[in-house]
Design an enzyme around this catalytic site. Structure first.
Site, PDB file in Angstrom:
ATOM      1  N   GLU A  45      36.846  10.659 -52.483  1.00 36.00           N
ATOM      2  CA  GLU A  45      35.573  10.346 -53.116  1.00 36.00           C
ATOM      3  C   GLU A  45      34.467  10.268 -52.073  1.00 36.00           C
ATOM      4  OE1 GLU A  45      35.899   6.599 -55.077  1.00 36.00           O
ATOM      5  OE2 GLU A  45      35.880   5.442 -53.226  1.00 36.00           O
ATOM      6  N   LYS A  47      31.657   8.892 -49.756  1.00 32.40           N
ATOM      7  CA  LYS A  47      31.442   7.623 -49.054  1.00 32.40           C
ATOM      8  C   LYS A  47      29.984   7.224 -49.244  1.00 32.40           C
ATOM      9  CE  LYS A  47      31.692   4.235 -46.018  1.00 32.40           C
ATOM     10  NZ  LYS A  47      30.327   3.689 -46.216  1.00 32.40           N
ATOM     11  N   ARG A  54      29.243  -3.182 -48.258  1.00 28.93           N
ATOM     12  CA  ARG A  54      30.433  -3.574 -49.015  1.00 28.93           C
ATOM     13  C   ARG A  54      30.161  -4.929 -49.672  1.00 28.93           C
ATOM     14  NH1 ARG A  54      35.990  -2.323 -48.201  1.00 28.93           N
ATOM     15  NH2 ARG A  54      37.158  -3.138 -49.988  1.00 28.93           N
ATOM     16  N   ARG A  62      31.685  -8.311 -46.894  1.00 30.49           N
ATOM     17  CA  ARG A  62      33.031  -8.060 -46.369  1.00 30.49           C
ATOM     18  C   ARG A  62      33.433  -9.115 -45.349  1.00 30.49           C
ATOM     19  NH1 ARG A  62      33.160  -2.621 -42.959  1.00 30.49           N
ATOM     20  NH2 ARG A  62      35.087  -3.547 -42.204  1.00 30.49           N
ATOM     21  N   GLU A 113      30.245  -1.122 -53.494  1.00 28.86           N
ATOM     22  CA  GLU A 113      29.233  -0.868 -52.473  1.00 28.86           C
ATOM     23  C   GLU A 113      27.855  -1.116 -53.074  1.00 28.86           C
ATOM     24  OE1 GLU A 113      29.138   0.639 -48.335  1.00 28.86           O
ATOM     25  OE2 GLU A 113      30.767   0.128 -49.706  1.00 28.86           O
TER      26      GLU A 113
END
Length: 344
Positions: free
Chosen positions: A252, A254, A259, A274, A304
């Site tokens: 997929e 990016k 994050r 994150r 994201e």
């Protein structure tokens, strides 16, 4: 632990850094805990481990000091001219050449060299408790002059070797050559598992202070950050394909954002990075979107956070999230809005 000198921990750091054996590093760390931490005292363990794993400490906020800002604060704390050779070494720490010396690219070692000429090697007797208190103040201070003043206090109470490690703690990169997994395992067999579902280092130290007592596996809890799964870094594409063992894969796009972990607990929406930090600034721009589109009452979403530019019909450049979050909080109209690409 409250009276244990930071110099003891510096000796541990130096010893671990020089040793090439992982098992010896672990045993040295275990001996330190057994010798200087009182049995069944979670505060003792947390006081030490938060300095060894500074990147996992959520109790202390961000210092707001990356290398360049830290360099300017150190220059001011030492009373140096910005144009002096040592000041230029600190400010241009990434660059090689005769001015940088052998440590170009390593800010803490360059800083230690600069400090050694002004501090010497005699320890000021700073305790671990005092260091944690000063670091708490450093993280909570909001302006550069206050941070400079606290760094001045640290310089007065330490020697160059101790300040080198304090700078590494501030930058959250100790380079001890031992993984956090090993640190957790030496502290308690269940420490890593508990941290992964709570992201709370203080809780881990308090709950697992008795190494002989195993801890019942704890479930994930909505509203508390969970350690996200991260991709394994490999050297090149060929190495990545080799890791897949010829299996079929789906690749997929990016998305270049931040994050984010979104916790929906009824009407309450929380956003965590994150690094397990809470990001309430996203609430105004995203909470209603989550409530309208995520119909389940309680869940944890991983994805994201990006900015969608409706006028350009594309995602905005990286680094726009905070600006748009602030605009949403202030109620400003914009063609740009926060959006979240969820990982399935």
């Amino acid at each position: 632990m409250s009276e244990t000198k930071f110099s003891v921990m510096v000796s541990l750091f130096n010893w671990m850094q020089k040793s090439k054996s992982s098992s010896v590093k672990r045993s040295k760390f275990r001996k330190f805990l057994d010798t200087f931490c009182r049995p069944n005292n979670g505060d003792d363990y947390f006081s030490a481990i938060r300095l060894i794993l500074p990147g996992l400490d959520r109790e202390r906020g961000s210092y707001g000091l990356r290398e360049h800002v830290l360099a300017t604060c150190l220059i001011d704390a030492l009373g140096m001219s910005r144009d002096s050779p040592d000041s230029q070494r600190l400010l241009n720490w990434r660059k090689g050449g005769p001015r940088s010396g052998a440590f170009a690219g390593n800010f803490s070692l360059i800083a230690a060299e600069v400090l050694q000429q002004r501090q010497g090697m005699t320890s000021g007797g700073l305790t671990i408790k005092e260091l944690n208190e000063l670091l708490d103040r450093l993280a909570s201070s909001e302006n550069r002059s206050d941070k400079t003043s606290i760094l001045s206090d640290l310089i007065r109470k330490t020697n160059a070797q101790e300040m080198k490690w304090i700078i590494m703690i501030i930058l959250k990169d100790l380079k001890l050559g031992i993984s956090e997994k090993s640190i957790f395992h030496e502290f308690h067999p269940d420490a890593e598992d508990l941290f992964n579902v709570t992201c709370d280092l203080k809780l881990v130290c308090e709950k697992l202070r008795d190494r002989s007592q195993r801890h019942k596996r704890q479930d994930i809890e909505v509203g508390k950050p969970v350690r996200p799964q991260l991709a394994l870094r490999v050297s090149n594409a060929a190495a990545a394909w080799k890791k897949l063992h010829g299996k079929e894969v789906i690749v997929e796009c990016k998305f270049d954002g931040d994050r984010i972990q979104i916790h929906k607990n009824g009407a309450n929406i929380s956003f965590f990075s994150r690094n397990f930090l809470n990001h309430p600034e996203y609430e105004h721009g995203m909470s209603d979107v989550i409530r309208r589109n995520i119909l389940i009452d309680r869940c944890i979403l991983d994805g994201e956070m990006l900015v969608w530019d409706a006028s350009a019909n594309r995602f905005a450049e990286f680094g726009s999230n905070q600006e748009i979050a602030k605009a949403a909080k202030e109620g400003l109209d914009s063609d740009r809005q926060l959006c979240c690409i969820l990982t399935v």
